[in-house]
Design an enzyme around this catalytic site. Structure first.
Site, PDB file in Angstrom:
ATOM      1  N   ASP A 105      31.531  21.592 -17.799  1.00  0.00           N
ATOM      2  CA  ASP A 105      31.893  21.921 -16.410  1.00  0.00           C
ATOM      3  C   ASP A 105      31.009  21.152 -15.418  1.00  0.00           C
ATOM      4  O   ASP A 105      31.482  20.659 -14.390  1.00  0.00           O
ATOM      5  CB  ASP A 105      31.718  23.420 -16.138  1.00  0.00           C
ATOM      6  CG  ASP A 105      32.855  24.247 -16.708  1.00  0.00           C
ATOM      7  OD1 ASP A 105      33.958  23.703 -16.899  1.00  0.00           O
ATOM      8  OD2 ASP A 105      32.636  25.454 -16.963  1.00  0.00           O
TER       9      ASP A 105
ATOM     10  N   LYS B 165      32.636  32.473 -21.843  1.00  0.00           N
ATOM     11  CA  LYS B 165      31.747  31.308 -21.948  1.00  0.00           C
ATOM     12  C   LYS B 165      30.313  31.658 -22.347  1.00  0.00           C
ATOM     13  O   LYS B 165      29.670  30.896 -23.057  1.00  0.00           O
ATOM     14  CB  LYS B 165      31.723  30.545 -20.615  1.00  0.00           C
ATOM     15  CG  LYS B 165      33.022  29.821 -20.313  1.00  0.00           C
ATOM     16  CD  LYS B 165      32.930  29.062 -19.008  1.00  0.00           C
ATOM     17  CE  LYS B 165      34.239  28.394 -18.670  1.00  0.00           C
ATOM     18  NZ  LYS B 165      34.216  27.698 -17.389  1.00  0.00           N
TER      19      LYS B 165
END
Ligand code: NAP
Length: 275
Positions: free
Chosen positions: A102, A67
């Site tokens: 997220d 990420k």
């Protein structure tokens, strides 16, 4: 018209539930699209993103441990840039654009369970990609944050980047938990196959605490079992966050409202037969 190709890249990736979840959504909406999982190492992230763009992929999700690295190869939006990590790439404009969903996934779950988050004292375990994303969202909501991490320096760095936060080491957890409203585990502790592990035992919790474990495999982690033992009334597993972060990616890619129930049902079904 050609089938649109989406996917998730990470390493390991074989246990990812994103293909099941997004393919269920495509099927429900009758979209001519497919979502696949790709194992990509950290060294290959740039090549993978360039390759996906050249092959005409429509979108990608990015997961552990890529990420942060993937951010270097996309044009991130302002929030993903602050978080320092992306989990979504959209190729729609020709340029790979990066987003982080997220945080909004976690925030949606918490608002459903708790309501107003302003002024709530929140203790986050972890200072990695997911912890950072959640922390920035809660900070914007006006929550009062404490970051606890194994590597204390990372906790300090994250706390400094926030408006209203401090950091502690894991040895200070017992003292701090007494005073907080919400405890969030944003570490992989308790995740399959080490599901007997937890960073916090029942003895440290109080019944008014809200306990949110973002780990979704198993659906009920050891941390959540300990919370129930302590009489905690509100416990939340990671499954809904998975669905909501996926739904946010889906909206970015397609501009359509995703079928949340179908996505959740698909994930639950897959989890009940997995490890
Ligand atoms: P990450 O960037 O690798 O960060 C991991 C964090 O966990 C770091 O703060 C690390 O501490 C800490 N940690 C790792 N092992 C530990 C241990 N044995 N004891 C104490 N702390 C430990 O990972 P991530 O992307 O944030 O993901 C974390 C977890 O969240 C994963 O299990 C992932 O599956 C889950 N997740 C769930 C969702 C969802 O939608 N439900 C979304 C994203 C992530 P150090 O800094 O000290 O190494």
């Amino acid at each position: 018209m050609m089938k649109k190709v989406y996917g998730v890249m990470g390493d390991p990736i074989e246990h990812s539930l994103s293909p099941v979840m997004h393919n269920a959504a495509f099927e429900e909406l009758g979209l001519n699209a497919i979502y696949l999982a790709f194992r990509v190492t950290r060294d290959d992230v740039g090549d993978a993103i360039r390759g996906a763009k050249c092959l005409g992929f429509a979108g990608l999700n990015v997961t552990i441990p890529l990420k942060e690295k993937a951010l270097e190869f996309v044009v991130p939006d302002a929030l993903a840039n602050r978080i320092g990590a992306i989990n979504t790439i959209d190729f729609g404009s020709g340029t790979p654009r990066g987003y982080n969903t997220d945080g909004i996934g976690a925030l949606t779950v918490l608002k459903e369970a708790v309501g107003e988050l302003r002024g709530k004292k929140v203790l986050i375990l972890g200072a990695g990609g997911a912890a950072r994303a959640i922390a920035f969202y809660l900070d914007s909501e006006g929550s009062i944050l404490t970051i606890a991490n194994r590597n204390v320096e990372r906790a300090e760095q994250l706390a400094h980047a926030l408006r209203n936060a401090d950091s502690i080491g894991m040895d200070e957890l017992a003292q701090r938990i007494k005073d907080v409203d919400i405890l969030i585990n944003a570490t992989p502790v308790g995740m399959y196959p080490r599901e007997d592990e937890t960073l916090v035992d029942a003895g440290l919790m109080h019944p008014d605490l809200v306990v949110f474990d973002i780990v979704y495999n198993p659906m009920e982690t050891k941390l959540l079992k300990e919370a129930k033992k302590a009489g905690v009334r509100t416990t939340i597993g990671g499954l809904k966050m998975l669905v909501y972060q996926g739904a946010a990616s889906f909206r970015i890619w397609t501009g359509m409202e995703p079928p949340l129930e179908k996505m959740e049902t698909a994930v639950r079904a897959a989890l009940s037969v997995q490890p």
